[in-house]
Design a protein around this motif. Structure first.
Motif, PDB file in Angstrom:
ATOM      1  N   ALA A 250       0.834  -1.209   0.000  1.00  0.00           N
ATOM      2  CA  ALA A 250       0.000   0.000   0.000  1.00  0.00           C
ATOM      3  C   ALA A 250       0.863   1.252   0.000  1.00  0.00           C
ATOM      4  N   SER A 251       2.047   1.151   0.608  1.00  0.00           N
ATOM      5  CA  SER A 251       3.087   2.201   0.584  1.00  0.00           C
ATOM      6  C   SER A 251       2.639   3.570   1.121  1.00  0.00           C
ATOM      7  N   ILE A 252       1.777   3.544   2.138  1.00  0.00           N
ATOM      8  CA  ILE A 252       1.437   4.823   2.789  1.00  0.00           C
ATOM      9  C   ILE A 252       1.725   4.749   4.292  1.00  0.00           C
ATOM     10  N   GLY A 253       2.642   3.850   4.666  1.00  0.00           N
ATOM     11  CA  GLY A 253       3.033   3.721   6.064  1.00  0.00           C
ATOM     12  C   GLY A 253       2.671   2.361   6.621  1.00  0.00           C
ATOM     13  N   ILE A 254       3.560   1.826   7.450  1.00  0.00           N
ATOM     14  CA  ILE A 254       3.345   0.511   8.052  1.00  0.00           C
ATOM     15  C   ILE A 254       3.597   0.582   9.556  1.00  0.00           C
ATOM     16  N   SER A 255       3.375  -0.536  10.234  1.00  0.00           N
ATOM     17  CA  SER A 255       3.484  -0.567  11.692  1.00  0.00           C
ATOM     18  C   SER A 255       4.910  -0.259  12.148  1.00  0.00           C
ATOM     19  N   PRO A 256       5.091   0.158  13.406  1.00  0.00           N
ATOM     20  CA  PRO A 256       6.431   0.469  13.915  1.00  0.00           C
ATOM     21  C   PRO A 256       7.421  -0.680  13.746  1.00  0.00           C
ATOM     22  N   GLN A 257       7.006  -1.908  14.096  1.00  0.00           N
ATOM     23  CA  GLN A 257       7.907  -3.054  13.983  1.00  0.00           C
ATOM     24  C   GLN A 257       8.289  -3.300  12.528  1.00  0.00           C
TER      25      GLN A 257
ATOM     26  N   THR B 290       0.867   4.463   9.198  1.00  0.00           N
ATOM     27  CA  THR B 290       1.371   3.952  10.475  1.00  0.00           C
ATOM     28  C   THR B 290       0.352   4.209  11.586  1.00  0.00           C
ATOM     29  N   LEU B 291      -0.210   5.418  11.578  1.00  0.00           N
ATOM     30  CA  LEU B 291      -1.245   5.755  12.555  1.00  0.00           C
ATOM     31  C   LEU B 291      -2.523   4.968  12.289  1.00  0.00           C
ATOM     32  N   ILE B 292      -2.884   4.853  11.010  1.00  0.00           N
ATOM     33  CA  ILE B 292      -4.082   4.091  10.641  1.00  0.00           C
ATOM     34  C   ILE B 292      -3.949   2.644  11.098  1.00  0.00           C
TER      35      ILE B 292
END
Length: 229
Positions: A40-47, A198-200
């Motif tokens: 999706a390339s709009i941010g992923i989880s912290p880990q 990431t927030l989502i």
């Protein structure tokens, strides 16, 4: 998995074979969700952002490898936090950790063809990815077997300090996020994989799991009532 109040009535206490199958399917779906979130390339989880960033710093190593290394580090930290409570059986947590690393690399290869350009499509893919990831986590909780080293570390901090589990998990995720951003800034010139997604992810995964708990209890209750009737 750790026993929280919301898990009562959801965890499977039946056949060990069935529970291991459920656990393995859960791991696979979790890694599939992670892979789709990356596409999706709009941010992923912290880990995931940390282990994914490490693949840019050291491109010869896979994300699954870095994920397994992170799990090893967490197992070591678990020992350092409560050495007297550490048992040889804790090393069993490396088995699902290795499976997760293997499935992650497999799913990253299987989803390499997915390319989305429109932002709406990226957003929908992330929503679906989080739903898949969360369902994998739900199955792992239901199987009620071995804690992953990362979860074991968080749970150990909980037992050692008595702080609220949710607060510890939030602090842990924030630490991974800051570490990911720092590695990206120092080694690549800017943070990578940390965006609105990431927030989502942080919001949706928890809500999806709550939904799965609700649906499972709802339909289980219906089956029980039907059986009594």
């Amino acid at each position: 998995m750790s026993q929280h109040e919301e898990e009562i009535g959801v965890v499977d206490t039946g056949s060990l074979v069935r529970r291991w199958i459920t656990y393995a399917v859960g791991i696979y779906l979790l890694t599939l969700g992670v892979s789709l979130a990356i596409k999706a390339s709009i941010g992923i989880s912290p880990q995931s952002s940390l282990t994914r960033t490490m693949t840019l710093v050291f491109p010869s190593m896979s994300q699954g490898t870095f994920n397994f290394v992170l799990e090893l580090i967490m197992l070591l930290l678990t020992y350092l936090v409560m050495p007297k409570a550490f048992r040889l059986k804790n090393f069993l947590s490396l088995v699902p950790a290795f499976a997760l690393a293997t499935f992650l690399d497999l799913n990253l290869k299987l989803t390499h063809w997915i390319v989305v350009d429109a932002y709406a499509a990226k957003f929908l893919l992330l929503v679906f990815a989080d739903a898949t990831l969360a369902f994998g986590l739900f199955l792992m909780i239901r199987a009620n077997l071995v804690l992953m080293p990362i979860d074991m570390f968080v749970h150990t901090i909980f037992k050692r300090t008595g702080w609220k589990w949710g607060n510890i998990k939030t602090a842990f995720d924030c630490t991974l996020l800051v570490t990911s951003a720092a590695v990206g800034l120092v080694s690549l010139g800017s943070p990578h994989f940390i965006r609105e997604g990431t927030l989502i992810n942080g919001i949706l995964v928890g809500q999806y799991i709550r939904l799965y708990f609700f649906l499972f209890k709802h339909f289980s209750g219906k089956r029980e009532r039907a059986g009594l009737g």
